[in-house]
Design an enzyme around this catalytic site. Sequence first.
Site, mmCIF file in Angstrom:
data_model
loop_
_atom_site.group_PDB
_atom_site.id
_atom_site.type_symbol
_atom_site.label_atom_id
_atom_site.label_comp_id
_atom_site.label_asym_id
_atom_site.label_seq_id
_atom_site.Cartn_x
_atom_site.Cartn_y
_atom_site.Cartn_z
ATOM 1 N N LYS A 50 0.802 -1.226 0.000
ATOM 2 C CA LYS A 50 0.000 0.000 0.000
ATOM 3 C C LYS A 50 0.835 1.277 0.000
ATOM 4 O O LYS A 50 0.371 2.333 -0.454
ATOM 5 C CB LYS A 50 -0.930 0.008 1.210
ATOM 6 C CG LYS A 50 -2.083 -0.988 1.142
ATOM 7 C CD LYS A 50 -3.152 -0.532 0.176
ATOM 8 C CE LYS A 50 -4.413 -1.378 0.294
ATOM 9 N NZ LYS A 50 -5.497 -0.868 -0.569
ATOM 10 N N SER A 296 0.919 -9.789 -0.535
ATOM 11 C CA SER A 296 0.707 -8.339 -0.479
ATOM 12 C C SER A 296 0.974 -7.692 0.866
ATOM 13 O O SER A 296 1.159 -6.478 0.939
ATOM 14 C CB SER A 296 -0.725 -8.015 -0.919
ATOM 15 O OG SER A 296 -1.655 -8.728 -0.112
#
Length: 310
Positions: A50, A296
């Site tokens: 992110k 992720s």
Amino acid sequence: MSIDAIQRASKKIRPIVKETPILTSKQLSEKCNNDIFVKAEHLQTTGSFKIRGAMNKVSDVAAKGETAIIAASSGNHGQAVAFAAKTFGLQATIVVPEDAAIPKINAIQAYGANIIKHGYTSEERINYAKTLEGTFIPPYDDPLIMEGQGTAGLEILDQVKDIDIVLVPVGGGGLLSGVLLAIKQTNPAIKVIACEPAIADDTYQSYKQEKRVHIGQTETIADGLRTSIPGEMTFPIVQQYVDDVVLVTEEEIKAAMMFMYERMKQVVEPSGAVTIAACLGKKLQVTGKRIVPIVSGGNVDLFSLHHYLP
């Protein structure tokens, strides 16, 4: 949005954002009957991919003279925005769900951001966040966010040769859409497949029905993938480029986390483990391929780790 924009984003965020490594495991490849190259975004600054989109977006906001920013996040986007705000000297307020993981809240606060708890779904917290004073930093539905996330795709192309398939976790679709643009506009022959929890299958249903489908609140352990509906901006890109969407069960996610922890000594959060779950669960129905699963994130509440165990 284009590959050129993603390349510009890569140059802009490079002073802060790491080029995360590719990890390999002979045992993982043997279990999956494919050659597996793990893109380790769980080792990224703030513990997830992110930061890529957050730095790309917040740098633009800071350049325009804004002083306060707002984000809505289950945790990882909030951490990234809080870190980016601190980097550029902005004040951040992060709206998190009522059941947000404690380590993620602690990390957000450690970067100096304010926390507000509201609702349980991404839709609830995003709508509330938009009512607050400050510039809203979307979790996925924004070109700068998507372009920033796409830089992970550029790195994969540089790091692994002769790729057959890239696996991408999907929630709102920011990472998926960015990686799709980076890879498909460079080498359309590489397949990109989205991986999603079976009980939070808004992208799967939307992909099959060829329209955005709203599924309501979900309870998957993959808290970063608890979106109710794919993004307005991300889904058209997914529709255009993605080769398939596969689903994994909660038990398969837990088993993937355990494999990464026990065999590869990597702490991976449930949302990040969905791609490994797809490999171990033989969801792709291929053998002998060179596959890059993107892991992720790695922000796990270790005190609650027993909840994730098979």
